[in-house]
Design a protein around this motif. Sequence first.
Motif, mmCIF file in Angstrom:
data_model
loop_
_atom_site.group_PDB
_atom_site.id
_atom_site.type_symbol
_atom_site.label_atom_id
_atom_site.label_comp_id
_atom_site.label_asym_id
_atom_site.label_seq_id
_atom_site.Cartn_x
_atom_site.Cartn_y
_atom_site.Cartn_z
ATOM 1 N N LEU A 50 0.829 -1.207 0.000
ATOM 2 C CA LEU A 50 0.000 0.000 0.000
ATOM 3 C C LEU A 50 0.865 1.259 0.000
ATOM 4 O O LEU A 50 0.552 2.238 -0.702
ATOM 5 N N ILE A 51 1.958 1.232 0.758
ATOM 6 C CA ILE A 51 2.870 2.379 0.781
ATOM 7 C C ILE A 51 3.479 2.601 -0.605
ATOM 8 O O ILE A 51 3.535 3.734 -1.106
ATOM 9 N N ASN A 55 2.910 5.878 -3.023
ATOM 10 C CA ASN A 55 4.065 6.649 -3.469
ATOM 11 C C ASN A 55 4.197 6.675 -4.988
ATOM 12 O O ASN A 55 4.583 7.693 -5.572
ATOM 13 N N THR A 56 3.871 5.537 -5.626
ATOM 14 C CA THR A 56 3.911 5.496 -7.092
ATOM 15 C C THR A 56 2.833 6.389 -7.683
ATOM 16 O O THR A 56 3.070 7.119 -8.652
ATOM 17 N N THR A 57 1.644 6.349 -7.084
ATOM 18 C CA THR A 57 0.513 7.150 -7.569
ATOM 19 C C THR A 57 0.795 8.646 -7.427
ATOM 20 O O THR A 57 0.424 9.444 -8.300
ATOM 21 N N LEU A 58 1.452 9.029 -6.328
ATOM 22 C CA LEU A 58 1.669 10.448 -6.034
ATOM 23 C C LEU A 58 3.103 10.897 -6.320
ATOM 24 O O LEU A 58 3.536 11.945 -5.830
ATOM 25 N N LYS A 59 3.818 10.124 -7.134
ATOM 26 C CA LYS A 59 5.226 10.421 -7.405
ATOM 27 C C LYS A 59 5.408 11.805 -8.009
ATOM 28 O O LYS A 59 6.313 12.554 -7.613
ATOM 29 N N HIS A 80 -4.880 14.101 -1.809
ATOM 30 C CA HIS A 80 -4.159 14.004 -3.084
ATOM 31 C C HIS A 80 -4.455 12.674 -3.778
ATOM 32 O O HIS A 80 -4.585 12.626 -5.008
ATOM 33 N N LEU A 81 -4.549 11.595 -2.997
ATOM 34 C CA LEU A 81 -4.777 10.272 -3.572
ATOM 35 C C LEU A 81 -6.122 10.206 -4.277
ATOM 36 O O LEU A 81 -6.213 9.710 -5.414
#
Length: 296
Positions: A50-51, A55-59, A80-81
Amino acid sequence: MDPDFLNVFTQPAGLNQFLAENVIAQGEKKKLIKPTSSNNPKLEELKLLLIDWINTTLKEEHIVVKSLEEDLFDGLVLHHLLENLGSLKLDVDKIALTEKKQRQKLTVILEAVAKCLQLEESQLKWSVESILTKDLLSTLHLLVAIAKHFEPNLAMPPNVQVETITIENTSRGLKTANAVEYITENKENLEVQSKDDAFDELFSRAPDKLDAVKKVFLQFVNRHVGKLGLNVKDIESQFADGVILLLLIGQLEGYFLNLRDFFLTPASTTEMLHNVNLALDLLADGGLLNFSVNSE
């Protein structure tokens, strides 16, 4: 005197410390992950996944999450997600510095989640208060629900379960209740569901031979547990609480099961599930179980 109240004073020292660290106000009720699940490898796998997903989604927004408990409680990452995944425009400030502002922000965010996922209030496994107080169990349930909706192909580990303790501070003292809770879907292995499986064939094409197969199994079981002075007559009912299964594994593998590790005379569904889960863990550790089994 309430037996649950007495139970608090007979808990292991580690759990007593856990209760002391999680102060529950008078009249309050809270469900938490027990310390015994803190080293659960499947739970750790889910947390890391999940982390990494967040992080990939919000890079591109240069947001880095290191801890699900510490980094999501104020609503910033969730804001943001959701905007990134669902193109949701939420009428809240990007940054909420005070607890009042954070609570207001989380209220808007979680209402948007419930509406987007079409969940009724009774279906929610999280709340504004639980997320705000950095409750890991609620945070995991929330993230898993969001991921399943927006990223259905995300390969989350199945059958992630934790031991929970519900603590209630009543006028008579603390009441505690233990349970096992699933965080991700409890899926049976596809191989087990395959039509090529021998037992599927037996059930669907030759039900008349089922009794003969059960008889063979009973003879096999009794040949081994009979050494302990036990006699199994019905597979369905006598295996339900996990006791016979544990004793059978011990006989077949040639080791002694400490009576403190399981319930010899389980008195509740929780105790039965504990026994069955222990048996499945022993089989998996011994390399004898290469597919998931629903303990329930």
